[in-house]
Write an enzyme that holds these catalytic residues in place. Structure first.
Site, short mmCIF file in Angstrom:
data_model
loop_
_atom_site.label_atom_id
_atom_site.label_comp_id
_atom_site.label_asym_id
_atom_site.label_seq_id
_atom_site.Cartn_x
_atom_site.Cartn_y
_atom_site.Cartn_z
N ASN A 36 0.83 -1.21 0.00
CA ASN A 36 0.00 0.00 0.00
C ASN A 36 0.87 1.27 0.00
O ASN A 36 0.36 2.36 0.16
CB ASN A 36 -0.96 0.01 1.21
CG ASN A 36 -0.23 0.18 2.52
OD1 ASN A 36 0.99 0.07 2.57
ND2 ASN A 36 -0.96 0.45 3.59
N LYS A 93 -3.00 -2.88 13.40
CA LYS A 93 -3.92 -3.47 12.41
C LYS A 93 -3.14 -4.23 11.34
O LYS A 93 -3.54 -5.30 10.90
CB LYS A 93 -4.78 -2.39 11.75
CG LYS A 93 -5.90 -1.89 12.63
CD LYS A 93 -6.76 -0.91 11.84
CE LYS A 93 -7.93 -0.44 12.66
NZ LYS A 93 -8.69 0.63 11.99
N THR A 94 -2.03 -3.64 10.90
CA THR A 94 -1.25 -4.30 9.85
C THR A 94 -0.72 -5.64 10.34
O THR A 94 -0.80 -6.65 9.63
CB THR A 94 -0.11 -3.39 9.36
OG1 THR A 94 -0.70 -2.23 8.78
CG2 THR A 94 0.78 -4.07 8.35
N ASN A 101 -5.51 -12.01 7.49
CA ASN A 101 -5.86 -12.09 6.07
C ASN A 101 -4.88 -12.94 5.27
O ASN A 101 -5.28 -13.74 4.42
CB ASN A 101 -5.98 -10.69 5.47
CG ASN A 101 -7.21 -9.97 5.97
OD1 ASN A 101 -8.25 -10.60 6.18
ND2 ASN A 101 -7.10 -8.68 6.21
N LYS A 107 -4.43 -20.59 4.09
CA LYS A 107 -5.29 -21.74 4.43
C LYS A 107 -6.11 -22.16 3.21
O LYS A 107 -6.17 -23.33 2.85
CB LYS A 107 -6.21 -21.32 5.59
CG LYS A 107 -7.16 -22.40 6.05
CD LYS A 107 -7.94 -21.90 7.26
CE LYS A 107 -9.13 -22.81 7.51
NZ LYS A 107 -10.36 -22.10 7.71
N TYR A 147 4.26 -1.95 17.78
CA TYR A 147 5.06 -2.79 16.89
C TYR A 147 5.39 -4.12 17.57
O TYR A 147 5.10 -5.19 17.04
CB TYR A 147 6.34 -2.04 16.52
CG TYR A 147 7.23 -2.76 15.53
CD1 TYR A 147 6.83 -2.93 14.20
CD2 TYR A 147 8.47 -3.26 15.92
CE1 TYR A 147 7.66 -3.58 13.29
CE2 TYR A 147 9.30 -3.90 15.01
CZ TYR A 147 8.89 -4.06 13.70
OH TYR A 147 9.71 -4.70 12.80
N1 LIG Z 1 14.69 -3.85 8.41
C1 LIG Z 1 14.87 -4.40 9.58
O1 LIG Z 1 15.92 -4.19 10.21
C2 LIG Z 1 13.83 -5.31 10.17
C3 LIG Z 1 14.06 -5.86 11.44
C4 LIG Z 1 13.10 -6.69 11.99
C5 LIG Z 1 11.96 -7.01 11.29
N2 LIG Z 1 11.76 -6.47 10.07
C6 LIG Z 1 10.49 -6.81 9.39
O2 LIG Z 1 10.71 -7.06 8.03
C7 LIG Z 1 9.62 -6.57 7.25
C8 LIG Z 1 10.12 -5.63 6.16
O3 LIG Z 1 10.79 -4.54 6.79
P1 LIG Z 1 11.54 -3.40 5.95
O4 LIG Z 1 12.70 -2.98 6.71
O5 LIG Z 1 11.68 -3.83 4.54
O6 LIG Z 1 10.47 -2.23 6.10
P2 LIG Z 1 9.80 -1.30 4.98
O7 LIG Z 1 9.01 -0.28 5.73
O8 LIG Z 1 10.79 -0.83 4.01
O9 LIG Z 1 8.82 -2.31 4.26
C9 LIG Z 1 7.52 -2.61 4.69
C10 LIG Z 1 6.61 -2.57 3.47
O10 LIG Z 1 5.28 -2.91 3.90
C11 LIG Z 1 4.37 -2.00 3.27
N3 LIG Z 1 3.17 -1.94 4.12
C12 LIG Z 1 3.06 -1.42 5.36
N4 LIG Z 1 1.81 -1.56 5.82
C13 LIG Z 1 1.12 -2.21 4.84
C14 LIG Z 1 -0.22 -2.65 4.71
N5 LIG Z 1 -1.13 -2.44 5.69
N6 LIG Z 1 -0.60 -3.26 3.56
C15 LIG Z 1 0.30 -3.45 2.56
N7 LIG Z 1 1.58 -3.07 2.62
C16 LIG Z 1 1.98 -2.45 3.75
C17 LIG Z 1 5.12 -0.69 3.20
O11 LIG Z 1 4.60 0.21 2.27
C18 LIG Z 1 6.52 -1.18 2.83
O12 LIG Z 1 6.68 -1.31 1.44
C19 LIG Z 1 8.66 -5.90 8.24
O13 LIG Z 1 7.63 -6.78 8.56
C20 LIG Z 1 9.53 -5.65 9.45
O14 LIG Z 1 8.78 -5.64 10.64
C21 LIG Z 1 12.66 -5.62 9.49
#
Ligand SMILES: NC(=O)c1ccc[n+]([C@@H]2O[C@H](COP(=O)([O-])OP(=O)(O)OC[C@H]3O[C@@H](n4cnc5c(N)ncnc54)[C@H](O)[C@@H]3O)[C@@H](O)[C@H]2O)c1
Length: 313
Positions: A36, A93-94, A101, A107, A147
């Site tokens: 999104n 929510k996400t 979802n 599933k 978070y």
């Molecule tokens: N980067 C890190 O160091 C790190 C560490 C721990 C966990 N993570 C996890 O890895 C995943 C990716 O992280 P990232 O660093 O690439 O972050 P990021 O913010 O670059 O990527 C997250 C993506 O999810 C999309 N998004 C957010 N809410 C959404 C929704 N409701 N519907 C659809 N898309 C949605 C955003 O637009 C974005 O493109 C995340 O779940 C994050 O929690 C990342």
């Protein structure tokens, strides 16, 4: 080896997601990227648009979606404090509605689904390094809780869908990851330091800068995610991260040196709930996936600095 089938990557236009989409296309899969654009951007995946095996759908995972896919990587979620605290209810929510979802879709399709969880489920840990058995030390009502607790609830949902509905889950806990396509303003330490150094602004250290972090380069992380998805011996959780620790102060000094920057290093008080130390125990990943980070900090920083130079030129 060329693989077949369609892989859904939620959050595929984000930092880690865009590298994962690239990798999966390279491995031969069709890729459906759902995003999104809350923190991600089309720029991260523009080089993939036009590939007939790549499809981009603007979609918020709070809503159900009915698509024919064979595997799902659930990465959608803002990941940095500035972004996830900007709209904390949206963050919960996400993680929660989004997981429900994506799990519902898995599933219906009997698709294997991997959840990108986080080291933040360990909170401000009282044990170092953190192994997967540790249950964590999280403040449920603090500013980071949207978070941390959102991701913890997502883990619960994954395990309950597995126990109750036999969904084929995989769970990884990602520790600090860095590399090209990090968001320039996400307040995370590597991007913060590199952007400040390249734009001549001060590099801000909180506390005395002696707190340590460990940083995993994005290519190593993607390799770990793919290996976890591909194996059938364990559903997880499995920690993925780099166990090598570096103090924040040392990182700042290294970035200044590598960018030849004249930026000063300045100090500010420590924010609330900021973990003092964060280090993964990756023995499980090493044993199960034969995985360990390969890219050293110096090489990873070189790539990251080159990326941010191209953004700010
Ligand atoms: N980067 C890190 O160091 C790190 C560490 C721990 C966990 N993570 C996890 O890895 C995943 C990716 O992280 P990232 O660093 O690439 O972050 P990021 O913010 O670059 O990527 C997250 C993506 O999810 C999309 N998004 C957010 N809410 C959404 C929704 N409701 N519907 C659809 N898309 C949605 C955003 O637009 C974005 O493109 C995340 O779940 C994050 O929690 C990342």
């Amino acid at each position: 080896m060329l693989n077949t089938g369609t892989v859904l990557v939620s959050g595929g236009a984000g930092f880690i997601g865009s590298h994962l989409c690239e990798r999966l296309l390279g491995d031969g899969y069709d890729v459906l990227c759902l995003d999104n654009f809350y923190t991600g951007t089309k720029k991260n995946i523009r080089h993939l648009i036009g590939d007939p095996r790549f499809e981009l759908v603007r979609h918020n995972i709070w809503m159900p979606i009915f698509v024919e896919v064979d595997r799902i990587f659930n990465l959608a979620c803002p990941a940095s404090p500035v972004h996830y605290q900007n709209d904390p209810v949206a963050t919960v929510k996400t993680s929660v509605l989004g997981s429900i979802n994506m799990l519902g879709l898995a599933k219906r399709r009997s698709a294997r689904i991997l959840q990108a969880s986080t080291s933040e489920v360990y909170g401000d840990p009282q044990r170092h390094p953190q192994s997967e058995e540790y249950w964590g030390h999280v403040n449920p009502i603090g500013f980071r809780a949207c978070y941390d607790e959102g991701k913890r609830c997502a883990e619960t949902l994954f395990f309950d869908y597995h126990r109750q509905h036999a969904v084929d889950i995989r769970l990884v806990r990602i520790f600090n990851t860095y590399g090209p396509r990090m968001h320039p303003n996400d307040g995370r330490v590597v991007s913060n330091f590199v952007v400040s150094a390249l734009t001549g602004k001060p590099l801000t250290l909180y506390g005395d800068g002696s707190q340590t972090r460990s940083f995993c380069y994005v290519d190593d992380m993607v390799e770990g995610l793919v290996r976890m998805m591909d194996q059938s011996s364990s559903i997880g959780p499995v920690n993925l991260g780099n166990p090598e620790e570096i103090s924040i102060r040392e990182l700042a000094e290294r970035v200044v040196r590598m960018t030849n920057s004249a930026s000063p290093i300045v100090f500010k008080p420590l924010p609330n709930d900021d973990p003092h130390r964060r280090q993964p125990d990756i023995s499980r990943a090493t044993e199960l996936l034969d995985w360990r980070p390969r890219v050293c900090l110096e090489d990873g920083l070189k790539e990251t600095i080159a990326y941010f130079r191209s953004v700010f030129k």
